[in-house]
Design a protein around this motif. Sequence first.
Motif, short mmCIF file in Angstrom:
data_model
loop_
_atom_site.label_atom_id
_atom_site.label_comp_id
_atom_site.label_asym_id
_atom_site.label_seq_id
_atom_site.Cartn_x
_atom_site.Cartn_y
_atom_site.Cartn_z
N UNK A 55 12.38 2.94 -0.61
CA UNK A 55 11.10 2.21 0.19
C UNK A 55 10.10 1.43 -0.26
N UNK A 56 10.18 0.86 -1.54
CA UNK A 56 9.95 -0.29 -2.46
C UNK A 56 10.39 -1.32 -1.96
N UNK A 57 11.58 -1.38 -1.39
CA UNK A 57 12.21 -2.65 -0.32
C UNK A 57 11.45 -3.84 0.06
N UNK A 58 10.91 -3.60 0.94
CA UNK A 58 9.34 -4.06 0.75
C UNK A 58 8.42 -4.79 0.56
N UNK A 59 8.34 -4.60 -0.83
CA UNK A 59 7.79 -4.85 -2.05
C UNK A 59 8.14 -6.24 -2.44
N UNK A 60 9.68 -6.53 -2.39
CA UNK A 60 10.27 -7.40 -3.71
C UNK A 60 10.11 -8.77 -3.10
N UNK A 61 9.83 -8.73 -1.86
CA UNK A 61 9.32 -10.05 -2.01
C UNK A 61 8.04 -10.90 -2.20
N UNK A 62 7.72 -10.61 -2.44
CA UNK A 62 5.70 -10.23 -3.14
C UNK A 62 5.70 -10.26 -4.48
#
Length: 325
Positions: A76-83
Amino acid sequence: IPDDYHRLHRFVTLIADVMFVNGLAFLVTISRDIRLRTAEFLPNRTAKVLGSSINKIKKLYSRGGYLVNLILMDQEFDKVEPEIDESIEVNTTGAREHAPEIERSIRTTKKRCRSIIAVSPFDYLPDQYVIHLVYFATTMLNCLPSQSGLFGRYSPRELVFRRSVDYNRHCSIEFGAMVEASEDATITNTMASRTYRGIYLGNTFNIQGTHKVFDIVTGKVKKPHTVQQLPMPDSFIAEVNKWGLRSKRNKAARKLEFLNRRKEKFDWDNGETEADDLVEDDVIYPDIPAEFPGLLFDRGMSDEVVEVEPELSDAQLAHAAAINA
């Protein structure tokens, strides 16, 4: 700390997850080998906030001479990778895969928090109390050498922060005790109060040992210069319970609930015995008030002055015996 340790364990692998305590979100991490735990309150769970928290943890390790190059998180933390900083590789788990190390760390933190709540006189906990309770339990775990770490002589805090904890400076007052804290006002030639009552929320564990106190009047956490522990009256407990009832999360008394990122109970939490099941209704000595260890209460303390009768002399005793005869 030997230089060989830094040379062999310079690159750090983190395991991260999100947990909920009484509805409050925390980002928790633990590092392999070093076994340093971190916990940070999340006002929201957006990708920007999570990424900022992870970058802050990376800087914390950098100050100790370590480099975070890999972080393990759930899918679920895939969206955090760009940050997250580009130097950190993000590895997310697949379906039905878990990170057992972080779940075990959460379970240990929960036990430490519940041990503190067990001796707390408050029925309803304010949000700031819960937040700093998690901070305090996490920090104290870092102050002890880890048995599962590679270097059992030094604590995780010493390995990263390069300094130890002083008992007299950092651990002199019990968490949750009532204290009288100094106001430390800039203008002092007024009739305003110089102190205020509050709950002791632990230490910041900086070099000088700054205290953290929850002001029961304003509801804010302050960092006074000096504090003094005092006996806790029932009126103070009632004021703290009022602050706890203001939170919409406190639906039941003496509640401390740990949930995973999906706000569900952990798999290991299903078979645990609740604290209410351990309370015995039958009291052997009902006239003797129960006292919590470490916390001072003024229950049973009387303001009446006890007059001590003077001892009689031998002549007075002989005269009294002659009259009775």
